[in-house]
Design an enzyme around this catalytic site. Structure first.
Site, mmCIF file in Angstrom:
data_model
loop_
_atom_site.group_PDB
_atom_site.id
_atom_site.type_symbol
_atom_site.label_atom_id
_atom_site.label_comp_id
_atom_site.label_asym_id
_atom_site.label_seq_id
_atom_site.Cartn_x
_atom_site.Cartn_y
_atom_site.Cartn_z
ATOM 1 C CG ASP A 13 -2.153 -0.906 1.253
ATOM 2 O OD1 ASP A 13 -1.905 -1.724 0.160
ATOM 3 O OD2 ASP A 13 -2.980 -0.865 1.949
ATOM 4 C CG HIS A 67 2.211 0.212 4.222
ATOM 5 N ND1 HIS A 67 1.637 -0.802 5.285
ATOM 6 C CD2 HIS A 67 0.943 0.899 4.171
ATOM 7 C CE1 HIS A 67 0.440 -0.780 5.630
ATOM 8 N NE2 HIS A 67 0.047 0.274 5.148
#
Length: 263
Positions: free
Chosen positions: A75, A220
């Site tokens: 992400d 992430h």
């Protein structure tokens, strides 16, 4: 995560007083009042994410089929500090992943978005500036998706079918809109918690203790100005190698979920 709100209790019935009967509402007025009260109660009734997943199983996904496949997802990209490092590791390990892109960041670093796609990975829509969706009006919410979609189409030539809400947060009305428009909402069932800036060992432990057949792993490859994703960078090669030894293959989300990458 959203929580179930309790409906307000019905007003208690009381004995009529003489003045109560002076001006009784008509049948039509009573019907209108009842409809208005029903609509108010429905507005207050909020489903949890778990309930939304059960109610919309074809649109809202948190894992794939129970086969020995795993989807790595990243992400908050693109980020010139961390995204290139993740891409380098994936290339060295021969793994394709899915990256959820923030529109405002894509606008600043279109070359990195183009590189993600050029190297065979899939991109998804992660909003324009990472708000909590449940705090937005429907107009604000749809603008987050469509604005990012236009930016990504201009860079990559396709409009992502996959949406990952920031913080995994979405309302039923927002989900229904996504369904009507042909999107898929994809969260995760394995959370590395790497955004906390934890160590390589902690990231690896969080993944390896919960990953299994059809897992969608959240990590992430971008973050805020103070983000420290060195734990992810350090753990990623070992996680991939160890899961491969266990017989797992790594796939993109469209392949796992058997959907197109674009709308």
């Amino acid at each position: 995560m959203l929580v179930m709100c309790l409906l307000c209790p019905d007003t208690a019935v009381h004995a009529a007083k003489p003045e109560d009967t002076i001006s009784s509402p008509s049948v039509q007025e009573t019907s209108s009042i009842e409809r208005a009260e029903k609509e108010k109660r429905q507005e207050k009734q909020i489903l949890t994410l778990g309930q939304l997943i059960k109610k919309y199983p074809d649109t809202f996904k948190i894992h794939g089929p129970h086969v020995k496949q795993i989807a790595l997802t990243f992400d908050d990209v693109p980020d010139p500090r961390f995204t290139p490092q993740v891409l380098k590791i994936l290339s060295e390990q021969g793994v394709k992943a899915t990256f959820f892109v923030v529109g405002s960041r894509a606008k600043k670093h279109p070359d990195l978005v183009a590189r993600i796609v050029r190297e065979g990975h899939v991109i998804g829509n992660h909003s324009y500036n990472h708000p909590q969706f449940h705090k937005l009006t429907m107009v604000e919410y749809t603008d987050q998706i469509i604005k990012t979609e236009k930016i990504l189409y201009g860079i990559t030539g396709y409009k992502p079918k996959l949406i990952r809400p920031p913080y995994g947060d979405i309302t039923e009305n927002q989900l229904r809109w996504a369904k009507r428009e042909g999107y898929k909402i994809v969260n995760w069932n394995v959370d590395s918690l790497d955004w906390k800036g934890i160590s390589k060992e902690a990231v690896k432990r969080n993944i390896m203790t919960t990953a299994g057949q059809g897992s969608i792993i959240l990590q992430h490859a971008g973050g805020g100005s103070t983000s420290d994703l060195s734990g992810t960078i350090g753990a990623l090669p070992e996680v991939i190698r160890e899961l491969k030894k266990k017989g797992y293959t790594f796939v993109t989300l469209p392949r796992m979920l058997k959907v197109q990458k674009d709308k």
